[in-house]
Design a protein around this motif. Structure first.
Motif, mmCIF file in Angstrom:
data_model
loop_
_atom_site.group_PDB
_atom_site.id
_atom_site.type_symbol
_atom_site.label_atom_id
_atom_site.label_comp_id
_atom_site.label_asym_id
_atom_site.label_seq_id
_atom_site.Cartn_x
_atom_site.Cartn_y
_atom_site.Cartn_z
ATOM 1 N N SER A 453 99.724 -48.399 -44.913
ATOM 2 C CA SER A 453 98.538 -47.965 -45.677
ATOM 3 C C SER A 453 98.437 -46.444 -44.982
ATOM 4 O O SER A 453 98.461 -46.066 -43.693
ATOM 5 C CB SER A 453 96.974 -48.185 -45.195
ATOM 6 O OG SER A 453 96.576 -47.941 -45.585
ATOM 7 N N ILE A 454 98.832 -45.612 -45.333
ATOM 8 C CA ILE A 454 100.013 -44.114 -45.118
ATOM 9 C C ILE A 454 97.900 -43.665 -44.754
ATOM 10 O O ILE A 454 97.083 -43.516 -45.659
ATOM 11 C CB ILE A 454 100.086 -43.096 -46.199
ATOM 12 C CG1 ILE A 454 101.296 -44.226 -46.945
ATOM 13 C CG2 ILE A 454 100.011 -42.162 -46.103
ATOM 14 C CD1 ILE A 454 101.868 -43.719 -47.317
ATOM 15 N N GLY A 455 98.015 -43.062 -43.867
ATOM 16 C CA GLY A 455 96.506 -42.679 -43.072
ATOM 17 C C GLY A 455 96.381 -40.872 -43.096
ATOM 18 O O GLY A 455 96.959 -40.311 -42.322
ATOM 19 N N THR A 456 96.467 -39.971 -44.722
ATOM 20 C CA THR A 456 96.722 -38.826 -44.522
ATOM 21 C C THR A 456 96.096 -38.097 -43.709
ATOM 22 O O THR A 456 96.675 -36.779 -43.487
ATOM 23 C CB THR A 456 96.494 -38.628 -45.820
ATOM 24 O OG1 THR A 456 95.376 -39.019 -46.165
ATOM 25 C CG2 THR A 456 97.730 -38.787 -47.009
ATOM 26 N N LEU A 464 101.133 -31.169 -39.572
ATOM 27 C CA LEU A 464 101.145 -29.530 -39.838
ATOM 28 C C LEU A 464 100.756 -29.300 -38.361
ATOM 29 O O LEU A 464 100.287 -27.964 -38.065
ATOM 30 C CB LEU A 464 99.900 -29.295 -40.897
ATOM 31 C CG LEU A 464 100.196 -29.971 -42.316
ATOM 32 C CD1 LEU A 464 99.216 -29.550 -42.933
ATOM 33 C CD2 LEU A 464 101.583 -29.112 -42.611
ATOM 34 N N ALA A 465 100.367 -29.649 -36.847
ATOM 35 C CA ALA A 465 99.617 -29.641 -35.947
ATOM 36 C C ALA A 465 98.728 -28.637 -36.358
ATOM 37 O O ALA A 465 98.136 -27.632 -35.666
ATOM 38 C CB ALA A 465 100.819 -28.348 -35.687
ATOM 39 N N ALA A 466 97.425 -29.072 -37.130
ATOM 40 C CA ALA A 466 96.189 -28.594 -36.945
ATOM 41 C C ALA A 466 95.042 -29.427 -36.906
ATOM 42 O O ALA A 466 94.874 -30.559 -37.303
ATOM 43 C CB ALA A 466 96.132 -28.068 -38.599
ATOM 44 N N PRO A 479 95.916 -31.598 -46.630
ATOM 45 C CA PRO A 479 97.050 -32.634 -47.123
ATOM 46 C C PRO A 479 98.180 -32.339 -47.933
ATOM 47 O O PRO A 479 98.197 -33.674 -48.033
ATOM 48 C CB PRO A 479 95.956 -33.738 -47.231
ATOM 49 C CG PRO A 479 94.744 -32.879 -47.133
ATOM 50 C CD PRO A 479 94.908 -31.774 -46.999
ATOM 51 N N ARG A 480 97.569 -31.952 -48.631
ATOM 52 C CA ARG A 480 98.515 -31.575 -49.579
ATOM 53 C C ARG A 480 99.475 -30.235 -49.807
ATOM 54 O O ARG A 480 100.302 -30.313 -50.808
ATOM 55 C CB ARG A 480 97.799 -30.686 -51.305
ATOM 56 C CG ARG A 480 96.164 -31.333 -51.405
ATOM 57 C CD ARG A 480 95.293 -30.392 -52.862
ATOM 58 N NE ARG A 480 95.904 -30.116 -53.711
ATOM 59 C CZ ARG A 480 96.382 -30.787 -54.913
ATOM 60 N NH1 ARG A 480 95.514 -31.802 -55.371
ATOM 61 N NH2 ARG A 480 96.667 -30.016 -55.578
ATOM 62 N N HIS A 481 99.832 -30.206 -48.641
ATOM 63 C CA HIS A 481 100.812 -29.323 -48.270
ATOM 64 C C HIS A 481 102.162 -29.937 -48.648
ATOM 65 O O HIS A 481 102.250 -31.367 -48.404
ATOM 66 C CB HIS A 481 101.114 -29.155 -46.591
ATOM 67 C CG HIS A 481 101.839 -27.474 -45.874
ATOM 68 N ND1 HIS A 481 103.282 -28.290 -45.787
ATOM 69 C CD2 HIS A 481 101.767 -27.034 -45.512
ATOM 70 C CE1 HIS A 481 103.894 -27.769 -45.695
ATOM 71 N NE2 HIS A 481 103.299 -26.438 -45.264
ATOM 72 N N ARG A 486 106.074 -35.125 -49.378
ATOM 73 C CA ARG A 486 107.130 -35.391 -49.014
ATOM 74 C C ARG A 486 107.316 -37.116 -47.942
ATOM 75 O O ARG A 486 107.793 -37.885 -48.139
ATOM 76 C CB ARG A 486 108.025 -34.545 -48.421
ATOM 77 C CG ARG A 486 108.858 -33.952 -49.925
ATOM 78 C CD ARG A 486 109.216 -32.384 -48.922
ATOM 79 N NE ARG A 486 109.359 -31.549 -50.111
ATOM 80 C CZ ARG A 486 109.688 -30.346 -49.381
ATOM 81 N NH1 ARG A 486 110.843 -29.618 -48.868
ATOM 82 N NH2 ARG A 486 109.589 -29.085 -50.337
ATOM 83 N N ALA A 487 106.503 -36.459 -47.265
ATOM 84 C CA ALA A 487 106.268 -37.244 -45.963
ATOM 85 C C ALA A 487 106.005 -38.760 -46.912
ATOM 86 O O ALA A 487 106.109 -39.928 -46.821
ATOM 87 C CB ALA A 487 105.173 -37.340 -44.856
#
Ligand code: PEP
Ligand code: MG
Length: 544
Positions: A453-456, A464-466, A479-481, A486-487
């Motif tokens: 389960s991808i935890g965006t 993004l180191a943010a 999160p739309r970066h 791609r991940a």
């Protein structure tokens, strides 16, 4: 009429009276005192004042909400005069020669811990009350007036729901509030990606953050426009009419969405996905069922820990997980093992202060080191599995070893249950993919588990180191970066190759402008706040 601009967390409108929420806890310093008897006299005087405050609150509550509901404040008065409690406070002052604030806070904490440990649910619930009266006493000792200390009980005492304004709200404060008394949240601090924001979305409460709120707003009428992030104080008649019409439009849209209940989450060409819901507690299940969730894709079990003043017992956890399994009636319920740490802090874990808690000692890292906590939860989960269709999911995974170690412990607990002839079912197991490490090794990880389960929410902050908690980075935290998208694509491909199904449970799953992209990528499941279930179903059904 005054207008203020903030950032929106949940797009809904609320109109009502403003209530200023003071922090429940006044910070307490430990001080040495030379004359304990004088300090005890100061404490007794504060107790008298606090009792008179409770009288005033009781009388107001009795008028507004009736005798039965107001009785809690009579009960608080009794607790405040309890001999054992008073003796404990005075002993600490005398023996340790410390200030009354410290003695009260320490007594409150230890009594709350004792209550929380008791088997009886009624006694467990008293933990919150003893914390409440201690907080009130500390506030008075620190020079606060009757309104200095507004707790969740004061909120309960309000006759009608209010727009709650606060400097900041922690997830544990938010989870403990009586939501039926809240029309909207407005805070000065906070970020749209915080867990408090996620809770507001789950509860469908309009919320705006980053607003320069002022205590003086209390009692005034306000409109919270969660669509635009606007707060309007003392609206004129024309604005009130316009916003009431907008509110009615929202409601109409909600009703239209209700027509999608009972319908499949399927595209026009017949591609089906599972549409599950994210919840923080058993009480959210009502919203899941109301919005026709096909299952629960993420039960953030750590909220059970945050809503508690000590480690929740195996029995307490078992009761919660069993209720979730039963209420979902055979539908999938994925429970994530506790993800304490970062912004989700529970005092009784006594975690050391860290410079970088989001990258610190949290989630599975705590569980693998403090296995007693982990094993208690796994046993509760396994026992509950006999009552429905439960799956177990591990958070913050960065290595194959962590998964194998978690599975080994799970297998040991299964073996123990077998020896004790306690029934359980063989549950599906999965992991959160929320670290870049997990993305890159998703091929190997897929062979270890049934699902991903991808935890965006976390994945975005780590890629993004943010910091997701930092409101200054709301524009950078995206999160739309393309790197995040791609991940996601990589994880889906690797998951499928290794035989694991793949879902998304981060907030991005509810972004309907990406639903088409996710389906094209091959996603199997989307798990969203209950309030977004039907909008996502609508988006899927509109696709070719
Ligand atoms: C995530 O990180 O995307 C997630 C779903 O978990 P949480 O928001 O609880 O960290
Ligand atoms: Mg996470």
């Amino acid at each position: 009429m005054e207008q203020y601009q903030g950032k929106t967390v949940y797009p809904k409108i609320a109109i009502g009276t403003v209530f200023f929420y003071h922090k429940k806890e006044t910070p307490v310093q430990k001080r040495h005192i030379d004359d304990p008897e004088a300090e005890i006299a100061r404490f007794q005087a504060a107790k008298k004042t606090a009792l008179s405050h409770l009288d005033v609150i009781y009388q107001k509550a009795e008028k507004e909400i009736g005798k039965d509901d107001a009785a809690i404040f009579q009960f608080h008065k009794m607790m405040m005069e309890d001999e054992t409690y008073l003796e404990a406070v005075c002993n600490i002052i005398r023996l340790e020669k410390v200030n009354a604030e410290y003695a009260v806070a320490a007594t409150g904490k230890s009594f709350a811990g004792m209550f929380a440990q008791m088997d009886d649910a009624y006694m467990q619930a008293r933990a919150a009350d003893v914390k409440d009266i201690s907080g009130r006493l500390v506030a008075v000792l620190s020079g606060g007036g009757a309104d200095m200390y507004l707790s969740s009980s004061d909120l309960r005492a309000l006759a009608s729901p209010v727009i709650l304004i606060a400097d900041d709200l922690t997830p544990s404060e938010t989870i403990q509030m009586d939501k039926s008394k809240i029309l909207a949240f407005v805070t000065r601090q906070g970020s749209v990606n915080s867990h408090t924001a996620i809770l507001a979305r789950t509860m469908r409460i309009p919320a705006v953050i980053g607003v320069g709120i002022q205590e003086a707003w209390a009692g005034r009428t306000a409109i919270i426009d969660g669509h635009t992030g606007t707060v309007i104080l003392d609206p004129d008649t024309e604005t009130l009419e316009q916003m009431t019409a907008k509110m009615q439009e929202d409601e109409k849209k909600q009703q239209l969405l209700q027509a999608l209940r009972g319908k499949e989450t399927v595209t026009k060409s017949g591609r089906k996905i599972h549409l599950y819901a994210n919840i923080g507690s058993v009480s959210d299940i009502a919203e899941v069922l109301k919005n026709d969730g096909e299952g629960i894709g993420l039960f953030r079990s750590e909220f059970l820990y945050l809503d508690s003043s000590d480690f929740p017992t195996e029995e307490a956890q078992f009761a919660a997980y069993k209720t979730a399994a039963q209420r979902m009636g055979g539908k999938k319920v994925i429970i994530r093992t506790m993800d304490i740490g970062a912004d989700k802090q529970a005092d009784y874990f006594h975690l050391e202060k860290e410079d970088n808690p989001a990258m610190g000692f949290r989630a599975i890292r705590i569980c693998l080191e403090r296995q007693d906590i982990f094993r208690t939860q796994l046993r509760a989960l396994l026992r509950a599995s006999a009552f429905g269709n439960l799956s177990i999911m591990f958070p913050m995974i960065i290595s194959v070893q962590e998964v194998r170690e978690s599975m080994r412990i799970l297998e040991e607990e299964k073996a123990r249950l077998r020896r004790e002839a306690i029934p359980y079912k063989d549950v599906e197991t999965g992991i959160m993919i929320e670290t870049p490490a997990a993305v890159w090794i998703s091929g190997e990880l897929a062979r270890e588990v049934d699902f991903f389960s991808i935890g965006t929410n976390d994945l975005t902050q780590y890629i993004l180191a943010a910091d997701r908690q930092n409101p200054r980075l709301d524009g950078i935290y995206d999160p739309r970066h393309p790197a995040v998208l791609r991940a996601i694509q990589t994880v889906i491909e690797n998951g499928h190759k290794g035989g694991a199904w793949v879902g998304i449970c981060g907030e991005l799953a509810a972004d309907t402008t990406l639903t088409k992209t996710f389906l094209e990528m091959g996603i199997d499941e989307l798990s969203v706040s209950p309030s977004f279930l039907l909008p996502v179903r609508e988006a899927v059904r509109n696709l070719d």
